[in-house]
Write a protein that holds these residues in place. Structure first.
Motif, short mmCIF file in Angstrom:
data_model
loop_
_atom_site.label_atom_id
_atom_site.label_comp_id
_atom_site.label_asym_id
_atom_site.label_seq_id
_atom_site.Cartn_x
_atom_site.Cartn_y
_atom_site.Cartn_z
N ALA C 363 -13.20 7.32 0.14
CA ALA C 363 -11.91 7.23 -0.54
C ALA C 363 -11.97 6.29 -1.74
O ALA C 363 -11.37 6.54 -2.79
N ALA C 364 -12.74 5.20 -1.57
CA ALA C 364 -12.80 4.18 -2.61
C ALA C 364 -13.28 4.78 -3.93
O ALA C 364 -12.77 4.44 -5.00
N LYS C 365 -14.22 5.70 -3.84
CA LYS C 365 -14.76 6.31 -5.06
C LYS C 365 -13.69 7.12 -5.79
O LYS C 365 -13.70 7.23 -7.00
N ILE C 366 -12.80 7.68 -5.02
CA ILE C 366 -11.78 8.53 -5.63
C ILE C 366 -10.59 7.71 -6.16
O ILE C 366 -10.15 7.89 -7.29
N CYS C 367 -10.12 6.78 -5.32
CA CYS C 367 -8.84 6.15 -5.65
C CYS C 367 -9.01 4.81 -6.38
O CYS C 367 -8.02 4.26 -6.87
N GLY C 368 -10.22 4.31 -6.45
CA GLY C 368 -10.42 3.07 -7.20
C GLY C 368 -10.04 1.82 -6.42
O GLY C 368 -10.08 0.72 -6.96
N VAL C 369 -9.66 1.98 -5.16
CA VAL C 369 -9.39 0.82 -4.32
C VAL C 369 -10.65 0.57 -3.49
O VAL C 369 -11.25 1.52 -2.98
N SER C 370 -11.06 -0.68 -3.37
CA SER C 370 -12.30 -0.95 -2.66
C SER C 370 -12.18 -0.57 -1.19
O SER C 370 -11.09 -0.60 -0.62
N ALA C 371 -13.32 -0.21 -0.59
CA ALA C 371 -13.32 0.16 0.83
C ALA C 371 -12.80 -0.99 1.68
O ALA C 371 -12.09 -0.78 2.66
N GLU C 372 -13.13 -2.22 1.28
CA GLU C 372 -12.66 -3.39 2.04
C GLU C 372 -11.14 -3.44 2.07
O GLU C 372 -10.52 -3.70 3.11
N ASP C 373 -10.54 -3.20 0.90
CA ASP C 373 -9.08 -3.25 0.84
C ASP C 373 -8.44 -2.11 1.63
O ASP C 373 -7.39 -2.28 2.25
N ILE C 374 -9.07 -0.94 1.59
CA ILE C 374 -8.55 0.19 2.36
C ILE C 374 -8.58 -0.15 3.84
O ILE C 374 -7.62 0.06 4.58
N ILE C 375 -9.69 -0.74 4.27
CA ILE C 375 -9.84 -1.12 5.68
C ILE C 375 -8.83 -2.20 6.04
O ILE C 375 -8.15 -2.14 7.08
N LYS C 376 -8.69 -3.16 5.14
CA LYS C 376 -7.78 -4.27 5.43
C LYS C 376 -6.34 -3.75 5.59
O LYS C 376 -5.62 -4.15 6.51
N LEU C 377 -5.96 -2.85 4.70
CA LEU C 377 -4.59 -2.32 4.77
C LEU C 377 -4.42 -1.46 6.03
O LEU C 377 -3.40 -1.56 6.72
N ALA C 378 -5.43 -0.63 6.33
CA ALA C 378 -5.35 0.21 7.52
C ALA C 378 -5.21 -0.66 8.77
O ALA C 378 -4.41 -0.38 9.66
N ASP C 379 -5.98 -1.71 8.81
CA ASP C 379 -5.92 -2.67 9.92
C ASP C 379 -4.53 -3.27 10.05
O ASP C 379 -3.95 -3.32 11.13
N MET C 380 -4.03 -3.76 8.92
CA MET C 380 -2.70 -4.37 8.91
C MET C 380 -1.66 -3.40 9.42
O MET C 380 -0.81 -3.73 10.24
N TYR C 381 -1.74 -2.17 8.91
CA TYR C 381 -0.71 -1.19 9.24
C TYR C 381 -0.80 -0.79 10.71
O TYR C 381 0.20 -0.64 11.39
N ALA C 382 -2.02 -0.65 11.21
CA ALA C 382 -2.17 -0.20 12.59
C ALA C 382 -1.84 -1.30 13.58
O ALA C 382 -1.43 -1.03 14.70
N LYS C 383 -2.04 -2.54 13.17
CA LYS C 383 -1.89 -3.64 14.13
C LYS C 383 -0.55 -4.35 14.07
O LYS C 383 -0.18 -5.06 15.01
N THR C 384 0.16 -4.22 12.97
CA THR C 384 1.46 -4.89 12.87
C THR C 384 2.53 -3.97 13.42
O THR C 384 2.63 -2.81 13.01
N LYS C 385 3.32 -4.44 14.34
CA LYS C 385 4.39 -3.62 14.90
C LYS C 385 5.71 -4.38 14.83
O LYS C 385 5.74 -5.53 15.25
N PRO C 386 6.79 -3.79 14.39
CA PRO C 386 6.83 -2.48 13.75
C PRO C 386 6.49 -2.60 12.27
O PRO C 386 6.75 -3.62 11.65
N ALA C 387 5.92 -1.54 11.73
CA ALA C 387 5.54 -1.54 10.32
C ALA C 387 6.12 -0.31 9.63
O ALA C 387 6.12 0.77 10.19
N ALA C 388 6.61 -0.54 8.43
CA ALA C 388 7.22 0.55 7.67
C ALA C 388 6.31 0.95 6.52
O ALA C 388 6.08 0.16 5.61
N LEU C 389 5.76 2.16 6.62
CA LEU C 389 5.06 2.73 5.46
C LEU C 389 6.06 3.62 4.75
O LEU C 389 6.41 4.69 5.25
N LYS C 390 6.56 3.14 3.64
CA LYS C 390 7.54 3.90 2.88
C LYS C 390 6.78 4.66 1.80
O LYS C 390 6.37 4.08 0.79
N ALA C 391 6.58 5.95 2.06
CA ALA C 391 5.85 6.78 1.10
C ALA C 391 6.86 7.39 0.14
O ALA C 391 7.51 8.37 0.44
#
Lengths: 221, 264, 854
Positions: C363-391
C-alpha cells in the motif's frame, strides 16, 4: 475671524493644564475577551457576524481571526489568534484623538468610539498596537469594536461571542479571565491563560484586556 | 544651501522613479491589483531600498488625504483641539497622522522620515490570512507597522531610572517643566538616527521645552519606555548600571547615520 | 422610535436628531469627563453605539428563521427587521426554544449557531446580483445579454416551448438538474427525488432525470450496498464519546454540515480522544483537534485501507465474533451458501486470488504513506475502543471512489465499531430521519422517462444518437423504453448553479449550444443563468413560508416564516410551477400539481402554504415523531429541538437487538449480494463492472500514472468554507477574508519559482484557469488544491479568469456514479494571463491608483 479667536481662547483656557498628562479612566469593572487559539477552527463566523451587526462594507474588519502556521512538511502546525479591540487598560488610541470621539467607559472599561465625532485623522489607527481601529473608506472615518455595548446593556453578550460555533470566544471580567476563575467553555479543563502570545505586540504598551489559551508553538516565555 | 541640495536630490529620485516603476502603469484593473499587492517592493529585502516616490506612486493618497471638514455629527475639524495640540509647537490645521509625520512644517524641520522608516513590509496575509513566512518570526499580529517603531519616540518616561521621585507629571514642577534642565548634561548624544535631524531638534528644544514634550510626553502613546542604545556622552560614568548592561551602544543598523557629518 | 430614514447623506444619517433617541441609554461616560482631553467650542459628548445600522436589536422586530442553502445542515438565523427590511441577522442564543433563556446551551439541546455563510445572508439577499424580474436572453448563450420581460411573457414562452419540445422530441427531451440548490425546505424544495421540479416535469410527461449526486454518489452507493441504507450516520453528539476519531478526508472545520458535530468533537478532545487526519492537506480540523496528520496521495485511499486491513487480519486484531455475527463475505467463514466460488474480502486482502498480498508495504508504494504509519494507524484503530473511522465524501469523489467507501465500511465492521456509541459507520453520515416533504408526494412524484449519470448530459447531447447506454449510465426501466438514449433538448435549473458545478465545463459549453430551451429559476444571477434563455426570479427563503430541517445531522425543525415580502417580482418555485401547470394543462394539471391551490396562487400563496405546512406538521411530524408541540406553538417559538435519551447511533438496534440490516442478507454486506448477482453490467445504471467486495482499482489519473510526465500535479477541489458550492461567491464579506487560490507545497513552488500571491495558470488538456497561488507547508508535495464553486469568468480564449477547477475536471464518472472531481492531473506555471477575483476587491484597496473614489 471668530474661529481663530475662539481657538485662541481655547488655547488660553487650556494653557494652565497644558502639560498635564491625561489621567486614564479606572473602570469599576474591566470587561475583556478570552479566545482559545488552539480549539478555534478559524471559521470567521464571529467576523461576519460583526460585519453584519455593524453594517460594514468590505474593508474595515473590527474582528480579525488571524491564521498562524509554521513548521516544515509534514511536521506542521497551525493555530488562530482572534482579536478585535482589546479594550486596553491604557488605550493608546484614546489620547491621540483630537475630537474626543474615543472614550473609556467607567462602568465596564469598554473603549468605545463615537465615530460620528471622527474627522478621519487616523491617529488612533496608527497608535493601536493591535490594529483595532479600522478606517472605513466609504465614510472616511475610523470605526472600531465597542464590544456591542448595546447588547451588553441589554444583558447579553457581543455578536462575535454569540456567533462562535465552537464556543471558544467569550467575554468576562478580565481579572477573572486571567486568574482562571471565569466560568466559560471557551477555556478547557486543563487550559492555562496567557496574556501574551507570539507575534502579538508587547502587552506592556497598553495592557490589553484579553486572555488567550495559547498554542504550544504560540507561547512566549 | 542644504535645501537646494535636497531639492536636487529629490528630482534625481523622481527621475529614477520613471525608470524603476514599470509595474505602476496607467489603466490598472483588478487583475493588476493582485500582482501589484504582492510585488516584491512590499517585502524585505526590496522594501529596504524603496524610495518614497516609489511608494507614493501608488499610495499618494496617504499624503493627499485631508481630515474631514467636519465629523458626521457636525464637529468641525477647525474647532477641536486635543490637549497635546495646545503645545506651542503644534501649528496649523488638523492634519492626518501621516502628514504630521512627513509634510507639516514641524515634521520637516525636525525629522527626515521615509516610508520605510516605519513600514517594513506589510504582509497582506496579516490582515487577511496566513503569513507567508513560515518561520513565523517577523510578523506582528497587527496591520502594518510594528509598534516597537512608534515606541522609539512615543513611549513613557522611565522616571525611576531617570532618578525622578515621581512620574514626570508629578515631578515636572520641580524641573520647571524643562527637560533640558538635566538633559543639557545627561545623555547629550541623542537623536542620532537617520530619520531625525538631531541638530535641529537640539536647537529647537533650547528655544522651547515643548519640543521635547511634543513627541515624548505629549503624544505619549504607550505605557513603557523604549530601551534606547547608550551612545556615550561626554562625562558619562564608566560604571554601567545594571539595567543598562544589555543595552547596545549603537542604534539598529538601518537607523544609523551613514556619514558622520551629523554627529559633528 | 423615530428612525425614519430621510436622506442617504452621511451627515443626515448620523446627525444629532438621529442620535438623540439614544439619550435614554446609560452609555454615560463621555470623553469630556475622561480627563478634559479635548477642548470643544460646541460640546458634543461621545456616545456609545455610533454605527449604522442604527437601531438596537430590541428596537426591531425579531423573526426566527434559518439558512436555506443546501450544505447538509440548517442553522438558526434570527432576523431583526425594521418594516420590510432585514437590518441584521443574529443566531440561536438559547432564547427561542421551549423553556429557553438567553445563553441556554446544553449538551442535549445545544444552540444552533449559524456559520459564516449563514451570517452573510443579508449580502446575498440584497446583492447586486439579485434577480428581481423575469429576463429573456437577447444575446448568445453565455454572453450575458438579457432584457426584462413580464411574468406573462416569460411563462407563456416557457410553456409553449415545453409543449413544442415534448411533442417534437418525446418524453426525454427535458433534463432537470436540481440537487444541492439554494432552495431547501419541506415545502419549497429543490431536490432531484423529492423536489418540486422533478414532480412538475414528471407530471408534464417529459423528463430525463439526473440520478447521480455530485457530492457523494460513491458514498451513498457504498452505504446502500453495505448497509442497505444511506442512513448510516450517528447524531452529532455521539462524536463526543469516541476515544479515537480518524478524519478520513473530512474537514468539519470547513463544511460545518451536521448540527454541532465540530463542537462535540471538541468535547471528545477534552475527554482525551485522539484524532488522526488522513488527507493531502493539513486542514484547520487537524489543527483544532491536534490530529496526527497522515498526508496521502489523492485517490489512493482504498489502497491504504487495504494495507490496514492486511495488518489487522494478519495480526488477529479483528473482531471475529462481530464478523461472524453481522457480516457477509468478510472471510471464508461468512460466505453465504449461494456464493460458493466467489471471492471473500479477507482472502482478497491476503492475496489469495491475485497473488498480491495487500500488505502495508504494498500500500505504501501506492498511497505514499509509509508502511510504518499504515501499521501504526491500523494498530490504533483496531485497539482503541470505541473508535470512529469517519470516511468522508471527498475521497469518494474519485475514479472508483466507491471502493474507498466500501473498504472503509469493511474496516469499520472488522473492528466491531458499528452500532456502538463512539464508533462510526459513516459513510454518508445521514443520521436521524426527518419528515422532509410537506407538499404532495404522491404517485406523480419523481416520474422520469430516462435517468442518466448527472455529469453525462453534455456527452449525451453532443453525441446523440451515437451514445451507448453504459456511457451515460442509463437507469434500467421495466418497460419497452429501457435503453433508449434520451434526446435532450432542454434543461431546467431550479435553485442550482449546475453549469458552473459539473465537470468539464468546456464540454458543457459545447453542448448547451445544441439545446432549444434553457430555463434558470433562481434568486441570484449565477454563471449558469448567463447560459439560460429565461431567468425566472425566485423568492428567497426569507420571502416565503417554509420549515427548515437538517437532512444530515442535527435533530430539530426551524420555522421559516415569510420575513419580508418578495423583492422585485420574485415568486416562489411552487407558484411558478403551479402557474406553468395551469398554462400547459389547464385546471386538471394545475390542481393535480398543487391540490390545495387554485389559479390565484400565483398572486396569493400565504394561506395555501400555511395549509400544507400545518397538515405536514399535524399528520406527519406530530404522529410519526411523537412531537408534543402544536403547529401554532411551533410557529411562536420558531424552533423545535428533539432530545434523545441516548445519542442516536446508526445500527445500534441491529447490533444490540439483532434487528436485520436492510440488505438482502440482513447482514453487513462486505460481499454485496446485489452486485454479485449482476451478469450484464451494461444493462445496469452503473454501465461497467463493480467488484462485489471492496477492492483497490487503479484510477485513470493519479500521481502514480505515467500521465504525470505531462501534468505533474494532482488537483483536488474540496468544498470551500466561504461558499456553499457556488452560493455566496458574490458576498464581499466572505471574499475579503478568503482568496480563491491554488494551494501548493513550498518545495513544489520553489521548483517552479512561484511565491504566495503570484498569479498562476492551472491547466490540463481539458481546460485552464487563472488564480493566485498560496504556497504552504501544509499541503502534500505533488498536490494542488483549488476549491470548487467559484463563478466562472471566461476570457475570449475560454480561459477561466476566476479559477474554477471544473474547467479541468473530467466528465467521466466512476462506475457507481461518483463524480471524479478529485481525479485530475494538471500543470501549474506563473502567468501573465488576466485574473479576476470575481468581487469588487478594489473597493478595499489602499492604493489610490486602484481606488475609484480617490
Amino acid at each position: 475671524m471668530s474661529e481663530t479667536k475662539d481657538k485662541a481662547k481655547i488655547k488660553e483656557a487650556v494653557k494652565r493644564h497644558k502639560r498635564e498628562t491625561y489621567i486614564p479612566v479606572k473602570p469599576d469593572l474591566q470587561l475583556g475577551f478570552v479566545h482559545n487559539n488552539v480549539d478555534c477552527i478559524g471559521c470567521r463566523a464571529c467576523e461576519i457576524a460583526c460585519k453584519d451587526k455593524n453594517g460594514l462594507a468590505a474593508g474595515p474588519r473590527f474582528r480579525r481571526v488571524q491564521y498562524i502556521e509554521g513548521g516544515t512538511y509534514p511536521n506542521v502546525f497551525a493555530y488562530k489568534v482572534n482579536m478585535s479591540c482589546n479594550h486596553c487598560e491604557f488605550p493608546a488610541c484614546l489620547p491621540t484623538c483630537p475630537t474626543g470621539a474615543i472614550f473609556k467607559r467607567k462602568e465596564d472599561g469598554i473603549v468605545d468610539i463615537d465615530s460620528t465625532l471622527c474627522i478621519g485623522c487616523r491617529r488612533c489607527e496608527a497608535a493601536c498596537p493591535f490594529g483595532a481601529p479600522q478606517f472605513d473608506p466609504s465614510d472616511s472615518i475610523v470605526k472600531k469594536c465597542n464590544m456591542c455595548v448595546d447588547e451588553i446593556e441589554a444583558g447579553r453578550k457581543p455578536y462575535c461571542v454569540m456567533a462562535c460555533m465552537m464556543r471558544v470566544l467569550d467575554i468576562g471580567p478580565v481579572d477573572e479571565i486571567w486568574n482562571g476563575e471565569l466560568e466559560t467553555v471557551a477555556i478547557g479543563p486543563n487550559d492555562k491563560i496567557s496574556r501574551q502570545v507570539k507575534n502579538m505586540s508587547n502587552i506592556e504598551l497598553t495592557k490589553p484586556s484579553i486572555g488567550f489559551v495559547a498554542h504550544s508553538k504560540g507561547k512566549v516565555k | 544651501m542644504r535645501l537646494c541640495i535636497r531639492f536636487l536630490f529629490s528630482s534625481l529620485l523622481l527621475t529614477l522613479l520613471v525608470w524603476s516603476s514599470g509595474i505602476f502603469a496607467e489603466g490598472l484593473g483588478p487583475s493588476d491589483y493582485d500582482r501589484s499587492s504582492w510585488h516584491p517592493i512590499h517585502y524585505k529585502p526590496v522594501i529596504d531600498n524603496a524610495i518614497d516616490e516609489q511608494c507614493l506612486s501608488c499610495h499618494r493618497d496617504i499624503l493627499d488625504r485631508k481630515v474631514l471638514d467636519q465629523s458626521p455629527a457636525g464637529v468641525k475639524s477647525s474647532e477641536v483641539m486635543a490637549w497635546y495640540q495646545t503645545l506651542t509647537t503644534y501649528e496649523g490645521e488638523q492634519e492626518t497622522f501621516h502628514r504630521r509625520h512627513l509634510t507639516t512644517s514641524l515634521a520637516k524641520e525636525l525629522m527626515d522620515m521615509k516610508c520605510n522608516t516605519c513600514h517594513q513590509g506589510n504582509d497582506l496575509r496579516e490582515e487577511a490570512t496566513i503569513p507567508p513566512d513560515h518561520s513565523n518570526r517577523d510578523t506582528t499580529l497587527r496591520k502594518s507597522v510594528n509598534p516597537e517603531i512608534c515606541l522609539m519616540c512615543h513611549g513613557a518616561n522611565p522616571y525611576k531610572r531617570m532618578g525622578l521621585p515621581k512620574p514626570w507629571v508629578e515631578s515636572r514642577d520641580m524641573f520647571q517643566g524643562d527637560c533640558l534642565l538635566c538633559h543639557a548634561h545627561i545623555r547629550t548624544v541623542r537623536h542620532q538616527v537617520n530619520f531625525l535631524k538631531a541638530d535641529a531638534i537640539e536647537e529647537a528644544a533650547k528655544k522651547d521645552p515643548d519640543v521635547c514634550y511634543g513627541c515624548h510626553g505629549g503624544r505619549q502613546w504607550y505605557r513603557i519606555s523604549y530601551p534606547y542604545p547608550r551612545h556615550a556622552w561626554r562625562g558619562m560614568s564608566n560604571v554601567i548600571p545594571d539595567w543598562a548592561k544589555d543595552r547596545p551602544t549603537e542604534s539598529e543598523a538601518r537607523f544609523q547615520i551613514k556619514t558622520k557629518q551629523a554627529a559633528k | 422610535m423615530s428612525i425614519e430614514k430621510t436622506k442617504d447623506d452621511l451627515y443626515e444619517r448620523l446627525n444629532l436628531s438621529r442620535r438623540s433617541f439614544l439619550k435614554t441609554t446609560a452609555a454615560g461616560s463621555a470623553a469630556v469627563a475622561a480627563g478634559g482631553l479635548v477642548a470643544l467650542k460646541t460640546a458634543k459628548e461621545a456616545k456609545a453605539f455610533a454605527y449604522e445600522p442604527y437601531p438596537k436589536d430590541d428596537e426591531l422586530q425579531t423573526v426566527v428563521t434559518s439558512c436555506a442553502h443546501n450544505c447538509g445542515s440548517r442553522h438558526m438565523l434570527v432576523a431583526h427587521k425594521w418594516k420590510d427590511v432585514i437590518v441584521r441577522l443574529s443566531t440561536d442564543d438559547g432564547r427561542y426554544q421551549r423553556d429557553g433563556h438567553f445563553g441556554k446551551d446544553s449538551n442535549e439541546e445545544p444552540q444552533l449557531r449559524a456559520c459564516l455563510r449563514g451570517r452573510s445572508y443579508r449580502q446575498r439577499l440584497y446583492s447586486a446580483e439579485r434577480l428581481l424580474y423575469p429576463m429573456m436572453r437577447v444575446g448568445e448563450r453565455g454572453e450575458g445579454k438579457f432584457k426584462r420581460i413580464s411574468w406573462d411573457q416569460a411563462l407563456d414562452f416557457v410553456s409553449k416551448k415545453m409543449v413544442h419540445i415534448k411533442n417534437t422530441y418525446g418524453p426525454t427531451a427535458l433534463v432537470d438538474q436540481s440537487y444541492a440548490g439554494a432552495s431547501y425546505g419541506v415545502l419549497h424544495k429543490s431536490d432531484q427525488i423529492e423536489g418540486l421540479l422533478g414532480r412538475f416535469l414528471g407530471m408534464f410527461g417529459c423528463r430525463t432525470s439526473s440520478w447521480s449526486v455530485p457530492s457523494y454518489q460513491g458514498t451513498t452507493f457504498s452505504s446502500r450496498m453495505t448497509f442497505g441504507t444511506i442512513e448510516d450516520g450517528n447524531e452529532d453528539d455521539a462524536f463526543a464519546h469516541s476515544k479515537l476519531i480518524i478524519m478520513w478526508g473530512w474537514n468539519p472545520a470547513y463544511t460545518f454540515h451536521g448540527g454541532n458535530t465540530f463542537m462535540y468533537m471538541r468535547m471528545a478532545k477534552q475527554r482525551g480522544c485522539k484524532f488522526v487526519l488522513v488527507d493531502p492537506q493539513y486542514t484547520d480540523s487537524a489543527a483544532a483537534y491536534d490530529a496526527w496528520w497522515i498526508p496521502i496521495r489523492p485517490n489512493t485511499d482504498a489502497a491504504m485501507m487495504a494495507g490496514m486491513a492486511h495488518h489487522i487480519f494478519t495480526n488477529n486484531l479483528h473482531d471475529q465474533s462481530f464478523i461472524d455475527k453481522f457480516c457477509q463475505g468478510m472471510d471464508a467463514g461468512t460466505m453465504p451458501e449461494w456464493a460458493q466460488g466467489k471471492e471473500n474480502f479477507k482472502d482478497y486482502i491476503l492475496g489469495k486470488y491475485d497473488g498480491e498480498p495487500k500488505t502495508p508495504a504494498w500500500a505504501a508504494k501506492i498511497c505514499g504513506v509509509s508502511a510504518e504509519d499504515i501499521i501504526k494507524l491500523a494498530d490504533m484503530y483496531a485497539k482503541t475502543k470505541p473508535a470512529a473511522l469517519k470516511a468522508s465524501w471527498a475521497p469518494g469523489r474519485n475514479a472508483y471512489g466507491e471502493q474507498y467507501n466500501r473498504m472503509a465500511a469493511a474496516l469499520q465492521a472488522m473492528t466491531g465499531n458499528i452500532g456502538i456509541l463512539g464508533g462510526c459507520a459513516e459513510g454518508v453520515g445521514k443520521a436521524w430521519h426527518a419528515e422532509a416533504v410537506a407538499y404532495p408526494y404522491d404517485q406523480y412524484s419523481n416520474i422520469w422517462f430516462q435517468a442518466i449519470k448527472s455529469d453525462r448530459w453534455a456527452h449525451c447531447v453532443l453525441n446523440y444518437p451515437h451514445v451507448k447506454r453504459e456511457e451515460i449510465g442509463l437507469w434500467q426501466r421495466e418497460d419497452e423504453t429501457d435503453g433508449q438514449i434520451p434526446n435532450i433538448k432542454g434543461i431546467f435549473w431550479q435553485g442550482s448553479d449546475w453549469f458552473n458545478q459539473l465537470t468539464n465545463i468546456n464540454k458543457e459549453i459545447a453542448a448547451i449550444k445544441k439545446l432549444e430551451l434553457v430555463v434558470c429559476m433562481d434568486s441570484t444571477i449565477t454563471p449558469s443563468g448567463l447560459y439560460a434563455d429565461i431567468l425566472l426570479p425566485i423568492a428567497t427563503h426569507f420571502e416565503r413560508h417554509d420549515v427548515a430541517l437538517p437532512w444530515y445531522k442535527g435533530h430539530y425543525y426551524i420555522h421559516r416564516p415569510k420575513v419580508i415580502e418578495p423583492m422585485g417580482e420574485s415568486k416562489t418555485d411552487l407558484q411558478v410551477f403551479t402557474e406553468l401547470a395551469y398554462r400547459i394543462g389547464g385546471d386538471v394539471f394545475g390542481q393535480a400539481y398543487n391540490p390545495k391551490a387554485n389559479r390565484d396562487y400565483f398572486n396569493i400563496n400565504d394561506n395555501v402554504d400555511e395549509a400544507y405546512l400545518r397538515e405536514w406538521w399535524e399528520t406527519k411530524v406530530i404522529p410519526h415523531q411523537h412531537v408534543d408541540m402544536s403547529w401554532d406553538e411551533f410557529k411562536e417559538h420558531g424552533v423545535y429541538k428533539f432530545t434523545f435519551d441516548q445519542p442516536h447511533v446508526a445500527f445500534r438496534d441491529q447490533i444490540e437487538n439483532g434487528t436485520k440490516f436492510l440488505t438482502p442478507s440482513g447482514k453487513i454486506e462486505i460481499l454485496a449480494t446485489q452486485l454479485a448477482q449482476i451478469t450484464d453490467w451494461k444493462k445496469t445504471m452503473y454501465g461497467y463492472e463493480i467488484p462485489y467486495i471492496p477492492k483497490w482499482i487503479e484510477p485513470w489519473e493519479s500521481l502514480n500514472s505515467p500521465k504525470t510526465r505531462k501534468h505533474p500535479f494532482h488537483l483536488i477541489s474540496p468544498h470551500p468554507r466561504w461558499r456553499t458550492h457556488s452560493i455566496f461567491n458574490n458576498c464581499s464579506w466572505l471574499r475579503e477574508t478568503y482568496e480563491q487560490e491554488v494551494t501548493m507545497n513550498a518545495s513544489d513552488a520553489r521548483k517552479l519559482g512561484i511565491k504566495t500571491g503570484d498569479t498562476v495558470e492551472v491547466w490540463n488538456d481539458r481546460g485552464k484557469c487563472v488564480v493566485p497561488a498560496y504556497v504552504t507547508e501544509r499541503c502534500m508535495p505533488g498536490v494542488a488544491v483549488l476549491h470548487e464553486g467559484v463563478w466562472i469568468d471566461l476570457d475570449e480564449n475560454g480561459v477561466d479568469r476566476a479559477g474554477n477547477p471544473d474547467m479541468l475536471t473530467l466528465d467521466e464518472p466512476s462506475p457507481a456514479g461518483a463524480f471524479a472531481y478529485n481525479t485530475v492531473l494538471c500543470n501549474i506555471r506563473k502567468t501573465d494571463l488576466e485574473h479576476r477575483p470575481g468581487w469588487d476587491k478594489l473597493a478595499t484597496s489602499r492604493a489610490h491608483v486602484f481606488r475609484r473614489d480617490l
